[in-house]
Write a protein that holds these residues in place. Structure first.
Motif, PDB file in Angstrom:
ATOM      1  N   GLU A 209      -1.688   9.944  -2.022  1.00 25.06           N
ATOM      2  CA  GLU A 209      -2.107   9.787  -0.627  1.00 25.06           C
ATOM      3  C   GLU A 209      -2.997   8.583  -0.402  1.00 25.06           C
ATOM      4  O   GLU A 209      -3.065   8.048   0.689  1.00 25.06           O
ATOM      5  CB  GLU A 209      -2.851  11.038  -0.166  1.00 25.06           C
ATOM      6  CG  GLU A 209      -1.912  12.096   0.387  1.00 25.06           C
ATOM      7  CD  GLU A 209      -2.650  13.173   1.147  1.00 25.06           C
ATOM      8  OE1 GLU A 209      -3.868  13.284   0.972  1.00 25.06           O
ATOM      9  OE2 GLU A 209      -1.994  13.895   1.890  1.00 25.06           O
ATOM     10  N   ARG A 211      -4.510   4.955  -0.330  1.00 22.08           N
ATOM     11  CA  ARG A 211      -4.026   3.572  -0.300  1.00 22.08           C
ATOM     12  C   ARG A 211      -4.420   2.919  -1.621  1.00 22.08           C
ATOM     13  O   ARG A 211      -5.522   3.109  -2.108  1.00 22.08           O
ATOM     14  CB  ARG A 211      -4.682   2.817   0.855  1.00 22.08           C
ATOM     15  CG  ARG A 211      -4.174   3.239   2.217  1.00 22.08           C
ATOM     16  CD  ARG A 211      -5.132   2.764   3.275  1.00 22.08           C
ATOM     17  NE  ARG A 211      -5.121   1.315   3.361  1.00 22.08           N
ATOM     18  CZ  ARG A 211      -4.566   0.636   4.356  1.00 22.08           C
ATOM     19  NH1 ARG A 211      -3.989   1.281   5.318  1.00 22.08           N
ATOM     20  NH2 ARG A 211      -4.614  -0.664   4.372  1.00 22.08           N
TER      21      ARG A 211
ATOM     22  N   GLY B  46       4.349  12.917   3.121  1.00 27.96           N
ATOM     23  CA  GLY B  46       3.986  11.999   4.188  1.00 27.96           C
ATOM     24  C   GLY B  46       3.418  12.691   5.418  1.00 27.96           C
ATOM     25  O   GLY B  46       4.160  13.190   6.254  1.00 27.96           O
ATOM     26  N   PHE B  49      -0.406  10.001   9.048  1.00 24.05           N
ATOM     27  CA  PHE B  49      -0.465   8.543   9.148  1.00 24.05           C
ATOM     28  C   PHE B  49      -1.172   8.135  10.436  1.00 24.05           C
ATOM     29  O   PHE B  49      -0.898   8.683  11.501  1.00 24.05           O
ATOM     30  CB  PHE B  49       0.945   7.938   9.106  1.00 24.05           C
ATOM     31  CG  PHE B  49       1.608   8.123   7.786  1.00 24.05           C
ATOM     32  CD1 PHE B  49       1.158   7.449   6.662  1.00 24.05           C
ATOM     33  CD2 PHE B  49       2.666   9.010   7.645  1.00 24.05           C
ATOM     34  CE1 PHE B  49       1.756   7.640   5.438  1.00 24.05           C
ATOM     35  CE2 PHE B  49       3.270   9.209   6.423  1.00 24.05           C
ATOM     36  CZ  PHE B  49       2.823   8.521   5.311  1.00 24.05           C
ATOM     37  N   HIS B  54      -0.053   1.947   9.194  1.00 21.97           N
ATOM     38  CA  HIS B  54      -0.456   2.785   8.060  1.00 21.97           C
ATOM     39  C   HIS B  54       0.780   3.306   7.325  1.00 21.97           C
ATOM     40  O   HIS B  54       0.872   3.260   6.098  1.00 21.97           O
ATOM     41  CB  HIS B  54      -1.324   3.946   8.574  1.00 21.97           C
ATOM     42  CG  HIS B  54      -1.886   4.804   7.486  1.00 21.97           C
ATOM     43  ND1 HIS B  54      -2.457   6.017   7.711  1.00 21.97           N
ATOM     44  CD2 HIS B  54      -1.950   4.624   6.137  1.00 21.97           C
ATOM     45  CE1 HIS B  54      -2.859   6.558   6.580  1.00 21.97           C
ATOM     46  NE2 HIS B  54      -2.555   5.733   5.605  1.00 21.97           N
ATOM     47  N   TRP B  58       1.894   2.357   3.598  1.00 20.15           N
ATOM     48  CA  TRP B  58       2.051   3.462   2.635  1.00 20.15           C
ATOM     49  C   TRP B  58       3.407   3.330   1.929  1.00 20.15           C
ATOM     50  O   TRP B  58       3.510   3.497   0.715  1.00 20.15           O
ATOM     51  CB  TRP B  58       1.948   4.789   3.384  1.00 20.15           C
ATOM     52  CG  TRP B  58       1.886   6.028   2.538  1.00 20.15           C
ATOM     53  CD1 TRP B  58       0.762   6.653   2.097  1.00 20.15           C
ATOM     54  CD2 TRP B  58       2.992   6.796   2.045  1.00 20.15           C
ATOM     55  NE1 TRP B  58       1.102   7.774   1.364  1.00 20.15           N
ATOM     56  CE2 TRP B  58       2.456   7.886   1.305  1.00 20.15           C
ATOM     57  CE3 TRP B  58       4.376   6.688   2.152  1.00 20.15           C
ATOM     58  CZ2 TRP B  58       3.246   8.852   0.688  1.00 20.15           C
ATOM     59  CZ3 TRP B  58       5.174   7.642   1.532  1.00 20.15           C
ATOM     60  CH2 TRP B  58       4.614   8.698   0.814  1.00 20.15           C
ATOM     61  N   ARG B  61       3.440   0.172  -0.324  1.00 16.56           N
ATOM     62  CA  ARG B  61       2.619   0.428  -1.519  1.00 16.56           C
ATOM     63  C   ARG B  61       3.325   1.417  -2.462  1.00 16.56           C
ATOM     64  O   ARG B  61       3.381   1.210  -3.677  1.00 16.56           O
ATOM     65  CB  ARG B  61       1.282   1.015  -1.065  1.00 16.56           C
ATOM     66  CG  ARG B  61       0.345   1.341  -2.186  1.00 16.56           C
ATOM     67  CD  ARG B  61      -0.314   0.089  -2.656  1.00 16.56           C
ATOM     68  NE  ARG B  61      -0.814   0.220  -3.992  1.00 16.56           N
ATOM     69  CZ  ARG B  61      -1.525  -0.693  -4.621  1.00 16.56           C
ATOM     70  NH1 ARG B  61      -1.786  -1.828  -4.026  1.00 16.56           N
ATOM     71  NH2 ARG B  61      -1.949  -0.522  -5.822  1.00 16.56           N
ATOM     72  N   GLY B  62       3.870   2.467  -1.852  1.00 13.42           N
ATOM     73  CA  GLY B  62       4.561   3.465  -2.662  1.00 13.42           C
ATOM     74  C   GLY B  62       5.764   2.872  -3.377  1.00 13.42           C
ATOM     75  O   GLY B  62       6.045   3.207  -4.537  1.00 13.42           O
TER      76      GLY B  62
END
Lengths: 343, 154
Positions: A209, A211, B46, B49, B54, B58, B61-62
């Motif tokens: 979750e 960042r 998820g 957000f 955001h 996410w 980044r994921g």
């Protein structure tokens, strides 16, 4: 060049197949099957296994029996029967081997062994948060078996995935590791006593979750766990000889019927062979249909040539959970069911 | 996350996830697997957000993390020659040439270039996504550009 670069990537899009699979994802709790990369390769192995991504799942049972029972119920919608549980018990061996590094003890609690797959239940000492978003895993993992069960002289493969890794119901950080190996149906992990060496490197965790969820090292070190795998009865093997099944060319999405030969079904996997010419045609998703109507689907799989002349393309697919074949009435590829006698 | 929210996110960002994965892993089949994993995580985890950016961050980044895991996951003797992997079809031949040149770049240049030039992230954001210092990102962007130019001229 920047404009050309952007124009080029404008045309790189997710395929319709990927969109379809993502769209259907909502109906599944787990990862849809992975695909064989589309290739025209010769004498090259394609190893298709779930990525080494442990999905945290808090409150899972702390035993292999408990995990299989829950997995069965989640994937079939029905409770695991006593017969199925008895099969899991037959295939499960206690181990109890530990190694301690930097005050963290990793124990191989028990293993469930089939023809070409092994589930290993690992217990890790220490106190760890139990949040669902925390993803525990080892940065490195490898395992060797002696004597080597792979007796086929073509490139083969083996791999690992982590069906779950979390603080279990008993409060202990528990990881289930699944080892799968492609033996081209020629040998079995259960056909001889073997010494197993499991090597684990760096216990890490990340938070899905947050960042910037970089792996956080919980304990550095290398754990080496050596334990025997006893030979055993793999249970009943169903040999079907040759069958005809629907298969798809993953490039064109066309479907046609192809022949599979040397089809063998065990409690943990199915192996079959098709000609090198039919290599491009991937049989549709396979499942075992049980007498009560439930179905156990294939999970990951792998393929290789069985012969050095590269004429026989052998595939193995692993069932999601071990299956008592006495309860099985049919083998299903896509929508095509092939009744099994004496089911 | 509701089904409607997931469908909307998939419709809007699946291409981005796939492209990031393709830049990271090069092989389309691996990129599709990574994209599936990321979208599955979105479906499972998820929630909450705080706006569109955001969610996008996410996912980006994921995807980077999933690809990193896949790249170091212990698959053994996996031998699928890259040249056997199908490449996307392009409307112009020079775009195919550019794609192959990009894919031939060393991995450390591909993702910074993509995130900066296509997704429009700032240098600091690219650094944050990839776990690199901004100065390192600047260097890789410059060298990546240079290498790409050289490859296309040859």
């Amino acid at each position: 060049m920047e404009e050309n670069y952007r124009a080029m990537f404008d045309q790189v899009r997710a395929s319709d197949r990927l969109r379809e699979e993502v769209s259907q994802m909502k109906m599944h709790k787990q990862m849809p099957r992975r695909r064989f990369p589309k290739t025209g390769l010769i004498a090259a192995v394609i190893l298709v296994l779930l990525a080494g991504s442990a999905i945290a799942s808090v409150g899972m049972p702390g035993t292999l029996r408990g995990w299989f029972a829950r997995e069965w119920e989640e994937s079939t919608g029905a409770p695991m029967t006593e017969e199925q549980l008895a099969l899991v018990d037959d295939l499960t061996q206690p181990v109890g081997v530990s190694d301690t590094q930097n005050s963290v003890t990793v124990t191989v609690d028990s293993i469930t062994v089939g023809n070409s797959t092994m589930w290993l239940l690992l217990k890790i000492s220490g106190d760890y948060p139990a949040e669902e978003t925390l993803r525990y895993h080892f940065r490195g993992i490898d395992m060797t078996l002696e004597p080597d069960p792979d007796q086929v002289e073509t490139p083969g493969g083996y791999g690992f995935d982590f069906p779950y890794a979390a603080v279990a119901e008993d409060g202990v950080l528990t990881m289930l590791v699944r080892f799968t190996i492609d033996l081209a149906g020629q040998t079995s992990l259960l056909d001889a006593p073997r010494q197993t060496v499991l090597v684990l490197e760096d216990l890490v965790c990340n938070d899905l979750e947050k960042r910037g969820d970089e792996d956080v090292v919980l304990s550095e070190g290398g754990w080496t766990l050596t334990f025997p795998v006893e030979p055993g009865e793999a249970g009943e093997i169903r040999s079907l000889g040759e069958i005809r099944v629907p298969a798809m060319d993953l490039e064109s999405r066309k479907i046609k019927t192809i022949a599979l030969c040397d089809v063998e079904i065990s409690a943990t996997d199915i192996t079959y062979v098709r000609s090198a010419e039919a290599q491009e045609w991937e049989p549709l998703r396979c499942a075992l249909v049980l007498a009560d109507g439930t179905a156990v689907e294939q999970s990951s799989g792998s393929s290789r040539f069985r012969d050095t002349a590269c004429t026989e393309w052998s595939s193995v697919y692993y069932w999601q959970v071990p299956v008592d074949l006495n309860q099985v009435t049919a083998l299903r590829f896509g929508d095509t069911e092939i009744p099994l006698s004496d089911g | 996350m509701t089904e409607q929210e997931f469908d909307r996110a998939a419709g809007r960002y699946l291409d981005m996830v796939y492209r990031i994965a393709l830049n990271a892993l090069r092989r389309p089949a691996d990129a599709e697997d990574a994209a599936q994993t990321v979208m599955l995580r979105l479906w499972q985890f998820g929630e909450g957000f705080q706006g569109e950016e955001h969610l996008r961050h996410w996912l980006a980044r994921g995807t980077v993390n999933v690809c990193r895991d896949m790249a170091r996951s212990p698959w053994h003797r996996r031998m699928v020659p890259l040249e056997h992997c199908p490449e996307p079809s392009f409307s112009a031949p020079e775009q195919g040439t550019l794609f192959r040149a990009v894919m031939d770049l060393p991995g450390k240049y591909r993702l910074p270039l993509y995130l900066y030039y296509y997704e429009g992230y700032a240098v600091a954001e690219v650094g944050e996504l990839l776990g690199l210092k901004p100065s390192t990102v600047q260097t890789r962007l410059a060298r990546g550009r240079e290498k790409l130019k050289t490859m296309l001229e040859e």
